[in-house]
Design an enzyme around this catalytic site. Sequence first.
Site, PDB file in Angstrom:
ATOM      1  CB  SER A  68      -0.864  -0.074   1.075  1.00  0.00           C
ATOM      2  OG  SER A  68      -1.899   0.819   1.254  1.00  0.00           O
ATOM      3  CG  ASP A  79       8.952   4.443 -11.193  1.00  0.00           C
ATOM      4  OD1 ASP A  79       9.450   3.642 -11.135  1.00  0.00           O
ATOM      5  OD2 ASP A  79       7.776   4.563 -11.480  1.00  0.00           O
ATOM      6  CE  LYS A  93      -5.050  -2.622   0.545  1.00  0.00           C
ATOM      7  NZ  LYS A  93      -5.147  -1.378   0.324  1.00  0.00           N
TER       8      LYS A  93
END
Length: 131
Positions: A68, A79, A93
């Site tokens: 999560s 990234d 999730k």
Amino acid sequence: DEYILDLRYNLGGLAQSAVQIAGMFMGGEKPVTYTVSNTGELLEGLDVKREALTKKPLYVRVNFLTASASEILAGALQDNCRAVLVGTKTFGKGVIQGIFQFNDGSGIKLTIGKYLTPDRRDIDHKGIQPE
């Protein structure tokens, strides 16, 4: 000197907290996550607008129970090329859930969207693979 952020066994929390923590390490105006409706419409990007506390190397430890908001944080740092992820693939999730209460005190939790990483990777049911 380097930093290690240990997100192993961290089942998540509030997405806004992930955005704030990412800002501590990323700085600048960089995306942390994007939200997408359950119909696939790109809703908004959540980004940080602050200076990083440090530019020293950062390693993020993840595992199968990193989930999560912890995955949002790990994905943002990966990234944006701010951290190296080490460990095993994360849980996967990446959904946005809303809780709706009824007058009788009962309620329902519905999935109303999902989170994407800054590179717009969908992590739900897929997780994030470390380097």
